[in-house]
Design a protein around this motif. Sequence first.
Motif, PDB file in Angstrom:
ATOM      1  N   ARG A 159       0.838  -1.151  -0.587  1.00  0.00           N
ATOM      2  CA  ARG A 159       0.261   0.004  -0.366  1.00  0.00           C
ATOM      3  C   ARG A 159       0.810   1.059   0.097  1.00  0.00           C
ATOM      4  NH1 ARG A 159      -3.868  -2.292  -2.138  1.00  0.00           N
ATOM      5  NH2 ARG A 159      -5.370  -3.504  -1.302  1.00  0.00           N
ATOM      6  N   THR A 160       2.207   1.213   0.054  1.00  0.00           N
ATOM      7  CA  THR A 160       2.786   2.503   0.081  1.00  0.00           C
ATOM      8  C   THR A 160       3.394   2.732  -1.318  1.00  0.00           C
ATOM      9  OG1 THR A 160       3.533   1.945   2.437  1.00  0.00           O
ATOM     10  CG2 THR A 160       4.929   3.264   0.959  1.00  0.00           C
ATOM     11  N   VAL A 161       4.002   1.454  -2.035  1.00  0.00           N
ATOM     12  CA  VAL A 161       4.568   1.962  -2.892  1.00  0.00           C
ATOM     13  C   VAL A 161       3.542   2.174  -3.982  1.00  0.00           C
ATOM     14  CG1 VAL A 161       5.732   0.142  -4.977  1.00  0.00           C
ATOM     15  CG2 VAL A 161       6.766   0.762  -2.392  1.00  0.00           C
ATOM     16  N   GLN A 162       2.341   1.205  -3.901  1.00  0.00           N
ATOM     17  CA  GLN A 162       1.350   1.298  -5.026  1.00  0.00           C
ATOM     18  C   GLN A 162       0.913   2.553  -5.876  1.00  0.00           C
ATOM     19  OE1 GLN A 162      -1.972  -1.563  -3.845  1.00  0.00           O
ATOM     20  NE2 GLN A 162      -2.588  -1.448  -5.600  1.00  0.00           N
ATOM     21  N   PRO A 163       0.076   3.672  -4.497  1.00  0.00           N
ATOM     22  CA  PRO A 163       0.224   5.095  -5.399  1.00  0.00           C
ATOM     23  C   PRO A 163       1.288   5.839  -5.777  1.00  0.00           C
ATOM     24  CG  PRO A 163      -0.148   4.925  -3.415  1.00  0.00           C
ATOM     25  CD  PRO A 163       0.186   3.267  -3.174  1.00  0.00           C
TER      26      PRO A 163
END
Length: 277
Positions: A159-163
């Motif tokens: 969820r940190t890398v996805q955006p």
Amino acid sequence: MARLQNIKMKRIGVLPGFGLSLGFTMFYISILVILPVSMIFINTVSVEWSKIWQTISDPRVVASYKLSIGASLTAAFINVVFGVLIAWVLVRYRFPGLRIIDGLVDLPFALPTAIAGIALTTLYTENGWVGQFMSFKVAFTPLGITLALTFIGLPFVVRTVQPVLQNMDKEMEEASASLGANRLQTFVKVIFPELLPAALTGFALAFARALGEYGSVVFIAGNMPMRTEITPLLIMTKLEQYDYAGATAIAAVMLIFSFILLLVINLLQWWTNRKFI
């Protein structure tokens, strides 16, 4: 005229003024974070130093430090590698069941940690659905602890890398390819610098979550002293024995280590932002 416009601009705002917003922020953080954490150190320094040293340097406690910190770091590194890969697949590809897989990533957030620990133990014991086919033991070993910590920490990296991947301009990759760069060179020179700050943040979050994890680990660990006994379990044991000074002393050591490591990670993020941006 310009002064009147500045006054109007100051009056127009969604949130209250800076002073009020900052005051509320500091009050909220103080009540929920600073005050509880400070009480650990206050309770620790109120005890004789010789007793504190005896508690935190006990071989059983030191073994739990090594296990908890080592397993947490290992799980965080594993989550960075596979978390980035999963985020890449979820962002860059379209396939049936994408939304289901994307939702499953958040399952460790919603699943009670005790249930996760029981489920992992059931799967990976010697007679479990998965463990019976493995030539080595997973449950009741440090490997099982690392597995549980990897399970609960994966969503933080994804969820940190996805955006960041969603906002990354694909034209930069196409330009790199058109200039003759291969896939590895494009990843190292174009993609990796963009992902590194987010990956470091995900690593820090996954590590911090794993370091204090109790519910999902206590079942699969087996809790054998000097072998599979984690530090949070020792803290709980001290509390059950009404040894509050010993519990806070052990907790203070873990807090200090966590602060140091998170500070190092924040410095690395600052350095990468300056170097690559």
